[in-house]
Design a protein around this motif. Structure first.
Motif, short mmCIF file in Angstrom:
data_model
loop_
_atom_site.label_atom_id
_atom_site.label_comp_id
_atom_site.label_asym_id
_atom_site.label_seq_id
_atom_site.Cartn_x
_atom_site.Cartn_y
_atom_site.Cartn_z
N TYR A 224 -34.32 -59.89 20.97
CA TYR A 224 -33.06 -59.29 20.50
C TYR A 224 -32.34 -58.57 21.62
CZ TYR A 224 -34.29 -60.21 15.61
OH TYR A 224 -34.59 -60.81 14.41
N PHE A 225 -33.12 -57.84 22.43
CA PHE A 225 -32.54 -57.10 23.54
C PHE A 225 -31.85 -58.04 24.54
CE2 PHE A 225 -33.34 -55.80 27.97
CZ PHE A 225 -32.55 -54.67 28.04
N LEU A 226 -32.54 -59.13 24.91
CA LEU A 226 -31.98 -60.07 25.90
C LEU A 226 -30.76 -60.80 25.35
CD1 LEU A 226 -35.32 -61.54 27.31
CD2 LEU A 226 -33.81 -59.88 28.40
N LEU A 227 -30.84 -61.24 24.09
CA LEU A 227 -29.69 -61.93 23.50
C LEU A 227 -28.50 -60.98 23.36
CD1 LEU A 227 -31.50 -64.04 20.74
CD2 LEU A 227 -30.28 -64.93 22.74
N GLY A 228 -28.77 -59.74 22.99
CA GLY A 228 -27.70 -58.76 22.90
C GLY A 228 -27.05 -58.51 24.24
N LEU A 229 -27.86 -58.47 25.29
CA LEU A 229 -27.32 -58.27 26.64
C LEU A 229 -26.44 -59.44 27.04
CD1 LEU A 229 -27.51 -56.19 28.93
CD2 LEU A 229 -29.37 -57.55 29.90
N VAL A 230 -26.85 -60.66 26.68
CA VAL A 230 -26.03 -61.84 26.99
C VAL A 230 -24.70 -61.78 26.25
CG1 VAL A 230 -25.88 -64.34 26.70
CG2 VAL A 230 -28.00 -63.32 27.52
N ILE A 231 -24.74 -61.45 24.97
CA ILE A 231 -23.51 -61.39 24.16
C ILE A 231 -22.54 -60.37 24.73
CG2 ILE A 231 -22.59 -60.68 21.92
CD1 ILE A 231 -25.06 -61.97 20.64
N TYR A 232 -23.03 -59.18 25.01
CA TYR A 232 -22.15 -58.13 25.53
C TYR A 232 -21.67 -58.45 26.95
CZ TYR A 232 -22.71 -54.76 21.72
OH TYR A 232 -22.67 -54.12 20.50
N SER A 233 -22.50 -59.10 27.75
CA SER A 233 -22.10 -59.47 29.12
C SER A 233 -21.01 -60.53 29.09
CB SER A 233 -23.31 -59.99 29.90
OG SER A 233 -24.29 -58.98 30.05
N VAL A 234 -21.14 -61.49 28.19
CA VAL A 234 -20.11 -62.53 28.06
C VAL A 234 -18.79 -61.90 27.62
CG1 VAL A 234 -19.40 -64.54 26.72
CG2 VAL A 234 -21.73 -64.42 27.65
N LEU A 235 -18.86 -61.00 26.65
CA LEU A 235 -17.65 -60.32 26.20
C LEU A 235 -17.05 -59.49 27.32
CD1 LEU A 235 -15.71 -59.55 23.92
CD2 LEU A 235 -17.33 -57.74 23.27
N ALA A 236 -17.89 -58.83 28.12
CA ALA A 236 -17.40 -58.03 29.24
C ALA A 236 -16.74 -58.90 30.30
CB ALA A 236 -18.55 -57.24 29.85
N ALA A 237 -17.31 -60.09 30.54
CA ALA A 237 -16.71 -61.02 31.50
C ALA A 237 -15.32 -61.45 31.04
CB ALA A 237 -17.61 -62.22 31.69
N PHE A 238 -15.20 -61.71 29.74
CA PHE A 238 -13.90 -62.10 29.19
C PHE A 238 -12.88 -60.98 29.33
CE2 PHE A 238 -11.26 -61.89 25.26
CZ PHE A 238 -10.37 -62.91 25.60
N LEU A 239 -13.28 -59.76 28.97
CA LEU A 239 -12.36 -58.63 29.05
C LEU A 239 -12.02 -58.30 30.51
CD1 LEU A 239 -13.90 -56.29 26.31
CD2 LEU A 239 -11.86 -57.71 26.13
N GLY A 240 -13.01 -58.45 31.41
CA GLY A 240 -12.75 -58.19 32.81
C GLY A 240 -11.76 -59.17 33.42
N SER A 241 -11.72 -60.39 32.91
CA SER A 241 -10.79 -61.40 33.43
C SER A 241 -9.36 -61.19 32.95
CB SER A 241 -11.27 -62.80 33.03
OG SER A 241 -11.17 -62.96 31.61
#
Length: 422
Positions: A288-305
């Motif tokens: 759960y921790f790793l999948l959550g990190l992936v989800i939030y990282s993908v969202l952060a990449a989108f917002l950062g772009s």
């Protein structure tokens, strides 16, 4: 693939060599080390408190004067006046005035306020009660066996019963408590890592876009390669931090097993670790921790772009901070109600799952099927979000606009639609 790994390697090396990463890596260990050293020296230098006992009955005075682990008695002090003087000079931490009449023992314990070396009144009462019971037993002619029967206490063990997949699973209170503490720690760890690495990946992308280096990079590699290269590199930085903490934790635990550390604490840690492993709590919670990190990282990449300046990153990733904070507080403060319908529904919300699911697993309010369902939902959600983010990333990574995030998204969507038409 060579270009992909080149991006991964460059981004990874750049981030792990920074002073901020090294400080983030070492600061928890330094803090824990300082706390451990302070506790060790405080406990090692802690002296046995000294008290005085004033009583006309020497029997009770002698009982309290016998060696014990809680306090010492200064037998040279025999009057209340001497005791007060000694207390004022801080030669003793307190004194007890006892009165024994007609088989009734009463007393008053005097001490100064804000004294660090306090004596627990319960220890005094226990010793005096035992002696008084023995005196009464002698008067009544009771044997030691009779006394043992009279003073034997009722033993009640606390056992927690969970029903997992229709099967009864018994756990003692200590195991349940340890699992809850461990799950809360994992929720906190998820929250902290999400806060740290979401900001890092958003800044990583925004900085290249703000300096117009992005245009040069994308002339050599595709946006897809660039996106996954950045994402994988940041996740590897996160994995490096986790691996470092795991090695330190294992090595530290081996040191704690020496005679210099209380065996009771190391036994508790061992019991928690093995019970968590056997019950599958640790493995599922880490997923759960790793999948959550992936989800939030993908969202952060989108917002950062979406932003054109690194100064705007803190504003654009605010939704991530609010989502992770909401999930963390819901997991910790509502953890006692993890069996409620609202909590169960919230735990399947992918942004809250990394923090809330470990609490449900620890409290035994979820079946194996529910754990698998949560993982499946997170995998599906992470896949869909990654696909959507990648599509938008391709179109907005070269869109420079100061009109705001929503205008940038609208523009990127228009660019994406035009690309599909072509």
């Amino acid at each position: 693939m060579s270009k992909f790994w080149t991006i991964v390697g460059e981004v990874y090396k750049k981030n792990v060599k920074t002073a901020s990463f090294i400080f983030t890596l070492l600061s928890p260990i330094i803090i824990i080390g300082i706390i451990g050293v302070v506790i060790y020296f405080v406990s090692d230098n802690q002296e046995t408190p000294v008290i005085a006992v004033i009583s006309d009955d020497n029997v009770y005075s002698e009982v309290l004067a016998k060696p014990n682990d809680h306090f010492e008695v200064n037998t040279k002090i025999t009057t209340e006046k001497e005791a007060k003087s000694a207390l004022e000079e801080e030669e003793i931490v307190g004194y007890l005035v006892l009165e024994a009449q007609n088989n009734q023992v009463s007393g008053t314990y005097y001490e100064q306020p804000a004294t660090s070396d306090k004596v627990n009144a319960a220890d005094l009462i226990a010793l005096l009660t035992t002696e008084k019971t023995n005196e009464v037993a002698k008067e009544l002619g009771l044997s030691q066996e009779d006394m043992a029967k009279l003073t034997s206490s009722v033993m009640i063990a606390n056992q927690t019963i969970h029903f997992t997949d229709g099967k009864e699973d018994e756990q003692d209170e200590m195991t349940t408590t340890l699992k809850t503490v461990g799950a809360t720690f994992l929720a906190f760890l998820s929250f902290m890592f999400i806060m740290t690495y979401a900001s890092l990946i958003a800044t990583e992308i925004a900085s290249e876009k703000g300096t117009r280096i992005m245009e040069i990079i994308l002339s050599s590699v595709t946006a897809t390669t660039h996106f996954f290269g950045k994402l994988v590199a940041i996740l590897l930085v996160c994995a490096t931090q986790l691996a470092f903490y795991a090695i330190v934790a294992i090595g530290g635990f081996q040191l704690l097993k020496t005679d210099a550390f209380p065996k009771e604490i190391t036994d508790i840690i061992s019991d928690f670790y093995f019970s968590a492993i056997l019950d599958g709590m640790l493995g599922a919670s880490l997923l759960y921790f790793l999948l959550g990190l992936v989800i939030y990282s993908v969202l952060a990449a989108f917002l950062g772009s979406l932003v054109s300046k690194t100064e705007e990153v803190s504003q654009v990733i605010m939704p991530i901070m609010l989502l992770s904070m909401a999930g963390f507080y819901a997991a910790t403060f509502a953890g006692s109600a993890s069996g409620s319908t609202l909590y169960k529904i919230g735990s399947y919300f992918p942004f809250f799952t990394p923090m809330m699911m470990p609490i449900r697993i620890a409290n035994g309010t979820i079946t194996t099927g529910g754990i698998v369902l949560g993982l499946v939902l997170m995998i599906v959600f992470a896949t869909l979000m990654t696909y959507f983010t990648l599509m938008m990333y391709r179109s907005n990574v070269l869109v420079y606009s100061d009109a705001g995030v929503f205008i940038t998204i609208k523009t990127s969507w228009s660019v994406l639609r035009n690309q599909k038409r072509k």
